[in-house]
Design an enzyme around this catalytic site. Structure first.
Site, PDB file in Angstrom:
ATOM      1  CB  VAL A  60      -0.974  -0.005   1.192  1.00 56.32           C
ATOM      2  CG1 VAL A  60      -1.786   1.295   1.225  1.00 56.32           C
ATOM      3  CG2 VAL A  60      -1.917  -1.203   1.122  1.00 56.32           C
ATOM      4  CB  CYS A  61       3.870   2.175   1.959  1.00 58.34           C
ATOM      5  SG  CYS A  61       3.214   1.977   3.625  1.00 58.34           S
ATOM      6  CB  THR A  62       4.814   0.380  -3.058  1.00 58.70           C
ATOM      7  OG1 THR A  62       5.748  -0.256  -2.178  1.00 58.70           O
ATOM      8  CG2 THR A  62       5.436   0.502  -4.436  1.00 58.70           C
TER       9      THR A  62
ATOM     10  CG  LEU B 100       5.907   7.297  -0.496  1.00 59.54           C
ATOM     11  CD1 LEU B 100       4.938   6.707   0.514  1.00 59.54           C
ATOM     12  CD2 LEU B 100       7.339   7.071  -0.059  1.00 59.54           C
TER      13      LEU B 100
END
Length: 211
Positions: free
Chosen positions: A44-46, A49
């Site tokens: 999810v973080c990928t 960002l």
């Protein structure tokens, strides 16, 4: 104590992927978005960002700088950026703060112990040119943020900071806005020459004044 709207955003110095920064100096006279992610090399973080990088021109149009933060170390951030750029077809140029000592996370109350005792949740702060907190949004780790909404709210904040208006539910840039109660109805034509509608004495609308 946790931060509230209108509080001064705490300043800090930190190591980042673009070098050491002083937060206030980095923001300068513009707007800022500081957002945390739970951990590097997570799916999810990928996407988050990557989406932030894709919207770089939109943030620049709004005189807004973005910074990400997690408690992972700098070398991990630098390695992860390669994955983000490859998988999300983007170029991450904004700084990612290496907050190994949790200094920034604690200043901004980004660790919620009942969710995780060690990782930051998805907190996002919009900070005005006066270095005051204008918006706080917190998501759980399992839910990626809606960055279209972040831009929408940023547009609203920048508009309402300049004019005596508020934005209605689901408002988008370019749509009619609400004249605040601080403006007497008799003063509306002079203040908002594009015209206005009186739906109720307390509900007056006008075309967006900066369009």
């Amino acid at each position: 104590m946790s931060l509230r709207l209108g509080d001064a955003a705490p300043n800090f110095k930190a190591n980042t992927t673009i070098g050491e920064i002083d937060f206030y100096d980095f923001l300068g006279e513009g707007w800022g978005i500081l957002f945390s992610h739970p951990a590097d090399f997570t799916p999810v973080c990928t996407t988050e960002l990557g989406r932030t990088a894709q919207l770089g021109e939109e943030f620049a149009k709004r005189n807004t700088k973005v910074l990400a933060v997690s408690v992972d170390p700098l070398d991990k951030h630098l390695s992860w950026i390669n994955d983000i750029n490859e998988t999300q077809q983007c170029d991450v140029t904004f700084p990612i703060i290496a907050d190994e000592n949790k200094t920034v996370a604690n200043l901004y109350d980004m660790i919620h112990p009942n969710a995780s005792e060690t990782f930051t949740v998805r907190s996002l702060f919009i900070i005005g040119p006066d270095k005051k907190v204008k918006l706080i949004i917190t998501y759980p780790a399992s839910t990626g943020r809606n960055f279209v909404e972040v831009l929408r709210v940023l547009d609203s904040l920048q508009l309402t900071a300049k004019y005596s208006v508020a934005t209605p539910a689901d408002w988008k840039d370019g749509e009619d806005v609400i004249v605040t109660a601080a403006v007497p109805t008799a003063d509306i034509p002079a203040r908002f020459p594009k015209g206005h509608k009186i739906i109720k004495p307390y509900l007056r609308t006008t075309p967006q004044p900066n369009k």
